[in-house]
Design a protein around this motif. Structure first.
Motif, PDB file in Angstrom:
ATOM      1  N   LEU A   1      -4.921  -2.480  -3.119  1.00 12.06           N
ATOM      2  CA  LEU A   1      -4.189  -3.441  -2.307  1.00 12.06           C
ATOM      3  C   LEU A   1      -3.145  -2.737  -1.467  1.00 12.06           C
ATOM      4  O   LEU A   1      -2.974  -3.024  -0.288  1.00 12.06           O
ATOM      5  CB  LEU A   1      -3.538  -4.501  -3.200  1.00 12.06           C
ATOM      6  N   ARG A   2      -2.442  -1.794  -2.049  1.00 16.40           N
ATOM      7  CA  ARG A   2      -1.428  -1.057  -1.306  1.00 16.40           C
ATOM      8  C   ARG A   2      -2.064  -0.258  -0.178  1.00 16.40           C
ATOM      9  O   ARG A   2      -1.527  -0.183   0.921  1.00 16.40           O
ATOM     10  CB  ARG A   2      -0.657  -0.125  -2.230  1.00 16.40           C
ATOM     11  N   GLU A   3      -3.227   0.332  -0.430  1.00 18.94           N
ATOM     12  CA  GLU A   3      -3.905   1.119   0.594  1.00 18.94           C
ATOM     13  C   GLU A   3      -4.293   0.253   1.781  1.00 18.94           C
ATOM     14  O   GLU A   3      -4.118   0.644   2.929  1.00 18.94           O
ATOM     15  CB  GLU A   3      -5.132   1.784  -0.005  1.00 18.94           C
ATOM     16  N   SER A   4      -4.817  -0.940   1.517  1.00 17.82           N
ATOM     17  CA  SER A   4      -5.227  -1.817   2.611  1.00 17.82           C
ATOM     18  C   SER A   4      -4.022  -2.306   3.410  1.00 17.82           C
ATOM     19  O   SER A   4      -4.094  -2.392   4.634  1.00 17.82           O
ATOM     20  CB  SER A   4      -6.021  -3.001   2.077  1.00 17.82           C
ATOM     21  N   THR A   5      -2.902  -2.592   2.751  1.00 17.82           N
ATOM     22  CA  THR A   5      -1.721  -3.027   3.492  1.00 17.82           C
ATOM     23  C   THR A   5      -1.135  -1.867   4.285  1.00 17.82           C
ATOM     24  O   THR A   5      -0.634  -2.055   5.385  1.00 17.82           O
ATOM     25  CB  THR A   5      -0.654  -3.610   2.549  1.00 17.82           C
ATOM     26  N   LEU A   6      -1.229  -0.654   3.771  1.00 19.88           N
ATOM     27  CA  LEU A   6      -0.741   0.510   4.497  1.00 19.88           C
ATOM     28  C   LEU A   6      -1.567   0.740   5.753  1.00 19.88           C
ATOM     29  O   LEU A   6      -1.027   1.021   6.823  1.00 19.88           O
ATOM     30  CB  LEU A   6      -0.780   1.745   3.596  1.00 19.88           C
ATOM     31  N   LYS A   7      -2.882   0.588   5.633  1.00 21.28           N
ATOM     32  CA  LYS A   7      -3.747   0.747   6.804  1.00 21.28           C
ATOM     33  C   LYS A   7      -3.430  -0.297   7.859  1.00 21.28           C
ATOM     34  O   LYS A   7      -3.383   0.012   9.052  1.00 21.28           O
ATOM     35  CB  LYS A   7      -5.213   0.650   6.395  1.00 21.28           C
ATOM     36  N   SER A   8      -3.210  -1.539   7.448  1.00 21.98           N
ATOM     37  CA  SER A   8      -2.914  -2.589   8.421  1.00 21.98           C
ATOM     38  C   SER A   8      -1.566  -2.353   9.090  1.00 21.98           C
ATOM     39  O   SER A   8      -1.406  -2.611  10.282  1.00 21.98           O
ATOM     40  CB  SER A   8      -2.958  -3.966   7.769  1.00 21.98           C
TER      41      SER A   8
ATOM     42  N   ARG B   1       0.162   1.378  15.829  1.00 22.31           N
ATOM     43  CA  ARG B   1      -0.597   1.981  16.916  1.00 22.31           C
ATOM     44  C   ARG B   1      -0.768   1.005  18.063  1.00 22.31           C
ATOM     45  O   ARG B   1      -0.786   1.405  19.234  1.00 22.31           O
ATOM     46  CB  ARG B   1      -1.978   2.399  16.417  1.00 22.31           C
ATOM     47  N   ASN B   2      -0.911  -0.260  17.772  1.00 24.35           N
ATOM     48  CA  ASN B   2      -1.156  -1.267  18.818  1.00 24.35           C
ATOM     49  C   ASN B   2       0.103  -1.590  19.622  1.00 24.35           C
ATOM     50  O   ASN B   2       0.001  -2.152  20.703  1.00 24.35           O
ATOM     51  CB  ASN B   2      -1.710  -2.543  18.203  1.00 24.35           C
ATOM     52  N   LYS B   3       1.253  -1.224  19.134  1.00 21.28           N
ATOM     53  CA  LYS B   3       2.505  -1.535  19.877  1.00 21.28           C
ATOM     54  C   LYS B   3       2.716  -0.615  21.033  1.00 21.28           C
ATOM     55  O   LYS B   3       2.322   0.379  21.276  1.00 21.28           O
ATOM     56  CB  LYS B   3       3.706  -1.453  18.939  1.00 21.28           C
TER      57      LYS B   3
END
Length: 61
Positions: free
Chosen positions: A46-53, A59-61
Motif C-alpha cells: 500500500l505504501r509503495e502504491s501511494t508513493l508511486k502516485s 511529475r505532472n505539475k
C-alpha cells in the motif's frame, strides 16, 4: 474503599493503553524529516502504491 481500588485499576490500565497507542503511532508514523527512511509499514504494498502516485503527481505539475 473497594471503589477507590477499582478506580485506580481502571486508571492504571487506561494509562497503559494510552502509552501503548502513543508508542505505536510514533513507531509507524511517516518520517518527514529523514532522507533514508526505514520501511516500517504494516502494509508495504500500500505504501509503495501511494508513493508511486505521489511521484506521478509531482511529475505532472
Amino acid at each position: 474503599m473497594r471503589r477507590f481500588v477499582y478506580c485506580k485499576v481502571v486508571l492504571a490500565t487506561s494509562l497503559m493503553w494510552v502509552l501503548v497507542d502513543v508508542f505505536l503511532l510514533l513507531y509507524f508514523s511517516e518520517c518527514n524529516k529523514c532522507d533514508d527512511k526505514k520501511e516500517r509499514s504494516l502494509l508495504p504494498a500500500l505504501r509503495e502504491s501511494t508513493l508511486k502516485s505521489r511521484m506521478e503527481r509531482k511529475r505532472n505539475k
